[in-house]
Scaffold this active site. Sequence first.
Site, PDB file in Angstrom:
ATOM      1  N   HIS A 191       2.144   0.594   6.925  1.00  0.00           N
ATOM      2  CA  HIS A 191       0.769   0.129   6.757  1.00  0.00           C
ATOM      3  C   HIS A 191       0.573  -1.103   7.628  1.00  0.00           C
ATOM      4  O   HIS A 191       1.529  -1.827   7.940  1.00  0.00           O
ATOM      5  CB  HIS A 191       0.493  -0.236   5.303  1.00  0.00           C
TER       6      HIS A 191
ATOM      7  N   GLU B 134      -0.502  -4.045   7.025  1.00  0.00           N
ATOM      8  CA  GLU B 134       0.000  -5.296   6.432  1.00  0.00           C
ATOM      9  C   GLU B 134       1.515  -5.409   6.558  1.00  0.00           C
ATOM     10  O   GLU B 134       2.030  -6.486   6.888  1.00  0.00           O
ATOM     11  CB  GLU B 134      -0.374  -5.375   4.939  1.00  0.00           C
TER      12      GLU B 134
ATOM     13  N   CYS C 258      -3.094  -2.122  -0.749  1.00  0.00           N
ATOM     14  CA  CYS C 258      -2.584  -1.218  -1.776  1.00  0.00           C
ATOM     15  C   CYS C 258      -1.472  -1.922  -2.563  1.00  0.00           C
ATOM     16  O   CYS C 258      -1.080  -3.049  -2.261  1.00  0.00           O
ATOM     17  CB  CYS C 258      -2.050   0.054  -1.127  1.00  0.00           C
TER      18      CYS C 258
ATOM     19  N   CYS D 296       1.623  -2.998  -0.389  1.00  0.00           N
ATOM     20  CA  CYS D 296       1.351  -4.153   0.471  1.00  0.00           C
ATOM     21  C   CYS D 296       1.146  -5.426  -0.351  1.00  0.00           C
ATOM     22  O   CYS D 296       1.591  -6.506   0.052  1.00  0.00           O
ATOM     23  CB  CYS D 296       0.149  -3.862   1.352  1.00  0.00           C
TER      24      CYS D 296
END
Length: 153
Positions: free
Chosen positions: A57, A59, A87, A90
């Site tokens: 992801h 992040e 999410c 993260c």
Amino acid sequence: MKDELWMEEALRSAQRALEAGEVPVGAVVVHQSRIVSPRIVGRGWNRNITDKDPTAHAEIVALREAAAAIGNHRLPDCDLFVTIEPCAMCAGAMVHARIARLVYGADDSKAGAVHSAMQVLNHPRLNHRVEVRSGVLAARCAELLQEFFKTRR
């Protein structure tokens, strides 16, 4: 006003994800040093498909780059700017990294783990608190994602 400038950088990263055929989410980690001017130490955009990695992801990619740049897995003098509410994975990574502040654009009603779907970040049982500012350039962040998903349906 500085938050908006850093979010512009996150949006540029999201654009890179879009160009790669990934969900357009972008993130930057900004080191807030007392000695030198704030600077980006990590950039990320979604790379799940490209890297064949479910954890890639925006992040996570940005946090990894920042940790390598600073030379420490703890990032207490850093702020994370991301185009969408993080999410659970993260949010958990931010707690472990000891990020000082999260600034994000659009809420994520389906998977947001700051306040929308669940509250992983700043959960009372966790040992670290992250200052949060939401809604920065939210309309632009949301529009980028909405346009992407319209083309997929």
